[in-house]
Design an enzyme around this catalytic site. Structure first.
Site, PDB file in Angstrom:
ATOM      1  N   HIS A 116       0.880  -1.171   0.000  1.00 36.45           N
ATOM      2  CA  HIS A 116       0.000   0.000   0.000  1.00 36.45           C
ATOM      3  C   HIS A 116       0.921   1.226   0.000  1.00 36.45           C
ATOM      4  CE1 HIS A 116      -2.730   2.980   1.845  1.00 36.45           C
ATOM      5  NE2 HIS A 116      -3.736   2.191   1.503  1.00 36.45           N
ATOM      6  N   ASP A 194       3.495  -4.000   7.832  1.00 39.66           N
ATOM      7  CA  ASP A 194       2.201  -3.318   7.694  1.00 39.66           C
ATOM      8  C   ASP A 194       1.120  -4.386   7.902  1.00 39.66           C
ATOM      9  OD1 ASP A 194      -0.191  -2.342   6.778  1.00 39.66           O
ATOM     10  OD2 ASP A 194       0.599  -1.491   4.921  1.00 39.66           O
ATOM     11  N   GLN A 197      -4.195  -4.967   6.923  1.00 39.64           N
ATOM     12  CA  GLN A 197      -5.200  -5.919   6.423  1.00 39.64           C
ATOM     13  C   GLN A 197      -5.104  -7.273   7.118  1.00 39.64           C
ATOM     14  OE1 GLN A 197      -7.641  -5.042   4.602  1.00 39.64           O
ATOM     15  NE2 GLN A 197      -6.925  -3.111   3.730  1.00 39.64           N
ATOM     16  N   LYS A 220     -10.297  -0.646  10.494  1.00 40.77           N
ATOM     17  CA  LYS A 220     -10.466  -1.806   9.606  1.00 40.77           C
ATOM     18  C   LYS A 220     -10.808  -3.059  10.398  1.00 40.77           C
ATOM     19  CE  LYS A 220      -7.101  -0.050   6.270  1.00 40.77           C
ATOM     20  NZ  LYS A 220      -7.908   0.447   5.166  1.00 40.77           N
ATOM     21  N   CYS A 360      -4.634   2.527  -3.657  1.00 37.39           N
ATOM     22  CA  CYS A 360      -3.357   2.992  -3.088  1.00 37.39           C
ATOM     23  C   CYS A 360      -2.234   1.984  -3.336  1.00 37.39           C
ATOM     24  CB  CYS A 360      -3.482   3.297  -1.590  1.00 37.39           C
ATOM     25  SG  CYS A 360      -4.650   4.581  -1.227  1.00 37.39           S
TER      26      CYS A 360
HETATM   27  C1  LIG Z   1      -2.299  -2.658   3.516  1.00 37.52           C
HETATM   28  C2  LIG Z   1      -2.647  -1.284   4.002  1.00 37.52           C
HETATM   29  N1  LIG Z   1      -1.711  -0.540   4.610  1.00 37.52           N
HETATM   30  C3  LIG Z   1      -1.964   0.682   5.073  1.00 37.52           C
HETATM   31  C4  LIG Z   1      -3.210   1.251   4.948  1.00 37.52           C
HETATM   32  C5  LIG Z   1      -3.448   2.628   5.488  1.00 37.52           C
HETATM   33  O1  LIG Z   1      -4.302   2.569   6.562  1.00 37.52           O
HETATM   34  P1  LIG Z   1      -4.810   3.919   7.265  1.00 37.52           P
HETATM   35  O2  LIG Z   1      -5.410   4.737   6.168  1.00 37.52           O
HETATM   36  O3  LIG Z   1      -5.824   3.443   8.252  1.00 37.52           O
HETATM   37  O4  LIG Z   1      -3.642   4.570   7.887  1.00 37.52           O
HETATM   38  C6  LIG Z   1      -4.216   0.535   4.310  1.00 37.52           C
HETATM   39  C7  LIG Z   1      -5.544   1.128   4.089  1.00 37.52           C
HETATM   40  O5  LIG Z   1      -6.283   0.774   3.218  1.00 37.52           O
HETATM   41  C8  LIG Z   1      -3.940  -0.775   3.825  1.00 37.52           C
HETATM   42  O6  LIG Z   1      -4.861  -1.502   3.212  1.00 37.52           O
END
Ligand SMILES: Cc1ncc(COP(=O)(O)O)c(C=O)c1O
Length: 403
Positions: A116, A194, A197, A220, A360
């Protein structure tokens, strides 16, 4: 298949919704909403400040949730749990603090093409500002990390930033195995995970996978927006300077100098999202009341059912691993000659909530040779009827476009 919809008031208020966009943000169960209301109605005060009863209750609640999260991801110490506003802030915090001090112009910063942007752009920026090299490890055609390339690529790397679960491919990366191999090859590398998900769907064990840092977002995983968690190994965090400066992160302030609070408060400047913290505690209780095994089983059944239905429709290309056991929660796809936004628009007009675009993950879409895809994503409250509604919607899309 058991239905959990009744636990989520939005589906009582809007029974027509087929909500298939939980990878973007999840719906909230009644007990999370109740916990937020209870905080505001019964003990609303700032944490770590007042010494009157409701302020003490708030402070205790915050620390109780910290302890709950420590157990949720099996961290060794509760000081390793830092409240942030989300995954993005977690990545940026480590990039700006630990990362900035650790990376030099002789080093590599490595990530993967399936990240992401939140776990890609900050590291790319860090590498650029330190005159370090920046690499993104490729994926295989089956949608897994190319491990051969990874093990060659991390030879001179100081940092590996890697996702637990891809928000586009749905791939669950076998992090325990990957991190063990990476650290064997390069013992000084630090691994940032990260888990945005992964946290809603998989039992995370930071000691078992042996990551150095990990971040996820509450919204999430059934909690409210604005709350996130950053985990870092104590031995690394305790020698790292803070990133945000201000109230409640100090030990002593004078005109001459300021000294900083101990972990974890040193990384928690300003007023915390207390309602968010309370909601995260309630969300974890809800997840435990079902259990990760049942959550995974429920989602696996949904993914298998959905993939089987989708495969019967012509001209659809589905991305990510073929093996259901390696997939988590999301299915991204394209339909020949129909733009992802048109697909999402028609589905949306029929109360089927999906996401369209690059999610993203622009480098990943470029790697796959597409500009955009449509994504469905599941949570515990989805059932077979949602999938049936979605499949009917897809047939409608194809009919409209005469495909
Ligand atoms: C894999 C992953 N990393 C990071 C994020 C960013 O999360 P946040 O917008 O809650 O900071 C997302 C959000 O869709 C995501 O799917």
């Amino acid at each position: 298949m058991k239905s959990y919809k009744k636990d989520f008031p939005i589906f009582t208020n809007h029974p027509e919704l087929a909500y298939l966009d939980s990878a973007a943000t999840s719906q909230k169960p009644q007990q999370v909403l109740d916990a937020i209301m209870d905080y505001y109605k019964n003990y609303n005060a700032n944490a770590k400040r007042g010494i009157y009863p409701i302020a003490e209750k708030t402070t205790l609640k915050v620390e109780e949730v910290r302890e709950k999260i420590k157990n949720f991801i099996n961290a060794k110490y509760s000081e390793e749990i830092i409240f942030t506003h989300g995954t993005t802030e977690g990545v940026n915090t480590i990039m700006n603090t630990f990362g900035d001090g650790y990376v030099t112009d002789e080093d590599d910063v490595v990530t993967t093409i399936m990240e992401h942007h939140s776990n890609f752009v900050p590291w790319q920026f860090l590498a650029g500002s330190r005159f370090a090299h920046f690499y993104a490890i490729d994926i295989t055609d089956e949608g897994y990390i190319n491990e051969k390339e990874l093990l060659e690529g991390i030879k001179y790397a100081k940092i590996l930033a890697i996702t637990y679960v891809s928000n586009m491919l749905g791939t669950i990366n076998n992090l325990k195995e990957i991190i063990a191999k990476v650290k064997k090859k390069n013992p000084t590398i630090k691994v940032f995970v990260d888990a945005a998900q992964a946290a809603p769907h998989i039992k995370i064990d930071v000691q078992d996978i042996d990551c150095d840092f990990l971040a996820f977002s509450g919204h999430k995983m059934l909690a409210s927006t604005g709350i996130g968690i950053l985990y870092g190994k104590k031995e690394l965090l305790k020698t790292t300077a803070p990133f945000l400066f201000g109230g409640e992160m100090i030990k002593k302030v004078s005109v001459i100098e300021t000294t900083f609070a101990d972990l974890p408060h040193r990384f928690e400047a300003g007023t915390l999202d207390i309602a968010g913290i309370v909601s995260l505690g309630a969300a974890i209780d809800y997840i435990y009341s079902i259990g990760f095994e049942k959550i995974r089983e429920h989602e696996r059944e949904l993914i298998a059912y959905c993939l089987a239905q989708m495969e019967k429709i012509s001209a659809i290309k589905i991305y990510g691993p073929k093996k259901i056991k390696d997939r988590c929660s999301v299915i991204s796809f394209t339909i020949d000659n129909i733009h992802a936004h048109d697909v999402a628009q028609i589905l949306g007009d029929n109360n089927i909530c999906v996401r369209a675009g690059h999610h993203c993950t622009m480098p990943l879409h470029e790697r796959l040779g597409i500009a955009a895809s449509t994504r469905v994503s599941f949570q515990i409250y989805n059932d077979e009827k949602d999938v049936d509604t979605f499949i009917e919607g897809l047939k409608k899309v194809k009919k409209i476009f005469k495909k």
